[in-house]
Design a protein around this motif. Sequence first.
Motif, short mmCIF file in Angstrom:
data_model
loop_
_atom_site.label_atom_id
_atom_site.label_comp_id
_atom_site.label_asym_id
_atom_site.label_seq_id
_atom_site.Cartn_x
_atom_site.Cartn_y
_atom_site.Cartn_z
N VAL A 199 4.15 -22.67 20.25
CA VAL A 199 3.60 -21.40 20.90
C VAL A 199 3.79 -19.96 19.85
O VAL A 199 3.24 -19.04 19.65
CB VAL A 199 4.35 -21.11 22.16
N ARG A 200 5.20 -20.11 19.25
CA ARG A 200 5.41 -19.12 18.23
C ARG A 200 4.54 -18.85 17.17
O ARG A 200 3.99 -17.95 16.71
CB ARG A 200 6.82 -19.19 17.86
N VAL A 201 4.31 -20.32 16.58
CA VAL A 201 3.25 -20.36 15.44
C VAL A 201 1.98 -19.74 15.78
O VAL A 201 1.10 -19.07 15.06
CB VAL A 201 3.49 -21.56 14.97
N ARG A 202 1.15 -20.13 17.12
CA ARG A 202 0.34 -19.71 17.43
C ARG A 202 0.06 -18.15 17.56
O ARG A 202 -0.99 -17.69 17.35
CB ARG A 202 0.02 -20.32 18.86
N ARG A 203 1.04 -17.56 18.26
CA ARG A 203 1.09 -16.08 18.18
C ARG A 203 0.99 -15.62 16.95
O ARG A 203 0.67 -14.58 16.72
CB ARG A 203 2.03 -15.72 19.38
N ALA A 204 1.86 -16.11 16.04
CA ALA A 204 2.05 -15.46 14.68
C ALA A 204 0.74 -15.47 13.93
O ALA A 204 0.38 -14.70 13.14
CB ALA A 204 3.23 -16.03 13.94
N LEU A 205 0.08 -16.72 14.00
CA LEU A 205 -1.28 -17.14 13.28
C LEU A 205 -2.33 -15.81 13.87
O LEU A 205 -3.26 -15.41 13.18
CB LEU A 205 -1.59 -18.32 13.55
N GLY A 206 -2.21 -15.89 15.31
CA GLY A 206 -3.28 -14.80 15.81
C GLY A 206 -3.03 -13.36 15.53
O GLY A 206 -3.99 -12.51 15.33
N GLN A 207 -1.92 -13.12 15.22
CA GLN A 207 -1.47 -11.58 14.75
C GLN A 207 -1.65 -11.52 13.09
O GLN A 207 -1.70 -10.30 12.87
CB GLN A 207 -0.10 -11.33 15.17
N ALA A 208 -1.78 -12.58 12.29
CA ALA A 208 -1.78 -12.37 10.88
C ALA A 208 -3.37 -12.65 10.48
O ALA A 208 -3.93 -13.66 10.51
CB ALA A 208 -1.24 -13.71 10.28
N ASP A 209 -4.04 -11.46 10.49
CA ASP A 209 -5.47 -11.39 10.10
C ASP A 209 -5.73 -11.96 8.95
O ASP A 209 -7.03 -12.29 8.26
CB ASP A 209 -6.10 -10.29 10.31
N TRP A 210 -4.55 -12.00 7.72
CA TRP A 210 -4.94 -12.41 6.62
C TRP A 210 -4.84 -14.14 6.37
O TRP A 210 -5.08 -14.64 5.41
CB TRP A 210 -4.03 -11.93 5.59
N LEU A 211 -4.70 -14.77 7.64
CA LEU A 211 -4.36 -16.11 7.49
C LEU A 211 -5.91 -16.63 8.43
O LEU A 211 -5.92 -16.34 9.32
CB LEU A 211 -3.29 -16.65 8.26
N ASP A 212 -6.49 -17.42 7.60
CA ASP A 212 -7.93 -18.06 8.19
C ASP A 212 -7.79 -19.24 8.87
O ASP A 212 -7.30 -20.21 7.94
CB ASP A 212 -8.75 -17.80 7.24
N PRO A 213 -7.51 -19.54 10.04
CA PRO A 213 -7.54 -20.99 10.73
C PRO A 213 -8.34 -21.96 10.09
O PRO A 213 -7.96 -23.03 9.63
CB PRO A 213 -7.81 -20.93 12.09
N GLN A 214 -9.62 -21.55 9.71
CA GLN A 214 -10.72 -22.55 9.15
C GLN A 214 -10.08 -23.10 7.70
O GLN A 214 -10.15 -24.11 7.28
CB GLN A 214 -12.17 -21.68 9.10
N ALA A 215 -9.75 -21.84 6.93
CA ALA A 215 -9.24 -22.16 5.53
C ALA A 215 -8.06 -23.12 5.77
O ALA A 215 -7.84 -24.10 4.96
CB ALA A 215 -8.95 -21.04 4.89
N LEU A 216 -7.23 -23.03 6.43
CA LEU A 216 -5.77 -23.83 6.81
C LEU A 216 -6.26 -25.23 7.14
O LEU A 216 -5.91 -26.18 6.70
CB LEU A 216 -4.92 -23.12 7.88
N ALA A 217 -7.14 -25.21 7.87
CA ALA A 217 -7.59 -26.81 8.43
C ALA A 217 -8.46 -27.46 7.34
O ALA A 217 -8.39 -28.55 7.19
CB ALA A 217 -8.57 -26.57 9.70
N ALA A 218 -9.12 -26.58 6.35
CA ALA A 218 -9.89 -27.15 5.31
C ALA A 218 -8.82 -27.57 4.25
O ALA A 218 -8.89 -28.77 3.81
CB ALA A 218 -10.88 -26.14 4.63
N SER A 219 -7.53 -26.67 3.93
CA SER A 219 -6.51 -27.37 3.47
C SER A 219 -6.12 -28.71 3.73
O SER A 219 -5.59 -29.82 2.89
CB SER A 219 -5.52 -26.35 3.20
N ALA A 220 -5.76 -28.78 5.18
CA ALA A 220 -5.32 -30.10 5.84
C ALA A 220 -6.17 -31.14 5.48
O ALA A 220 -5.64 -32.16 5.14
CB ALA A 220 -4.96 -30.02 7.35
#
Length: 328
Positions: A199-220
């Motif tokens: 939950v903490r990571v989800r909220r931090a990710l939502g607030q960090a507009d410089w982190l792109d979930p799609q790019a993170l998933a591509a890295s995974a």
Amino acid sequence: MVPEPALVERFARDLDALIAPGVRIGIAVSGGPDSLALLLLAAAARPDKIEAASVDHALREGSREEAEMVASACARLGVPHAILTAEWDDKPATAIQERARDERYRLLAEWGGDRQLDAVATAHHLDDQAETLLMRLARGAGVRGLAGIRAVALVPGSDVPLLRPLLGWRRAELEQIVAAAGLEPARDPSNEDEHYERVRVRRALGQADWLDPQALAASAAHLGEAEAALEWAADQEWARAITDSATQIAYRPTDAPPEIRRRIVARAIARLATEGERSDLRGRELDRLLAQLEAGRTGTLRGVLCSGADEWRFVPAPNRTRPVDNLR
């Protein structure tokens, strides 16, 4: 309640890439928006080929009503549904999410086997993958951990195939599918509780507009390919340098990279372990053991006596017996 044809076609392609059409699949449906979207898409893409199950963890008020809501939705879709109820000798007071997850997978594997299903599918999606990568990165995970959630695996503790066909889908678009169907999803209060790391990571990710979930998933996904390559290399090293008998495993180290040696030692421990979780070795444990072996010393891990020198030997520690189910 049927999603738009373009969405159904997209989902069908994603599912067909994981398992052949025409087989029977179980869908794990908690009642949340992600799993309800999975139910709707699967029912449209593979009519008469799916069954659904909801796990009532019996850990909070309202959980039974949520499972019954899913049963009602399945009845309208013509999808067979079962409610699987956890029966606790002692309800967990700590590590609640971890123990609930273990029980959930145990019940789903049992259900999948009883129903003779070819696989069980869960609703893990792209945002889950991004969150998982960040959580594991923060813990200093290696390539295997950073590869994140696998699209195809086994239900933990079983031989039932586990599919995650939504890893290319965003949470928001799954919520839109459920809203368009006129369904009101269940809301698990734990998803808002910042005591939980995700939950903490989800909220931090939502607030960090410089982190792109799609790019993170591509890295995974890229790390998943790297993990597969390392496992291939470890297979080659095992075939070339291991002698495996009913009583011991012997390894004559070659010039293989340290990570390949590390994987060889982990496999040997997993094969012979008599204590703890054979498949859940901690990185620090392995690093300490490798240092002992490379120095020509001995060490014991998971009930396995390990000896270094020119040839590394692994045997059950005295007074321990090698489990039959570890033999190949």
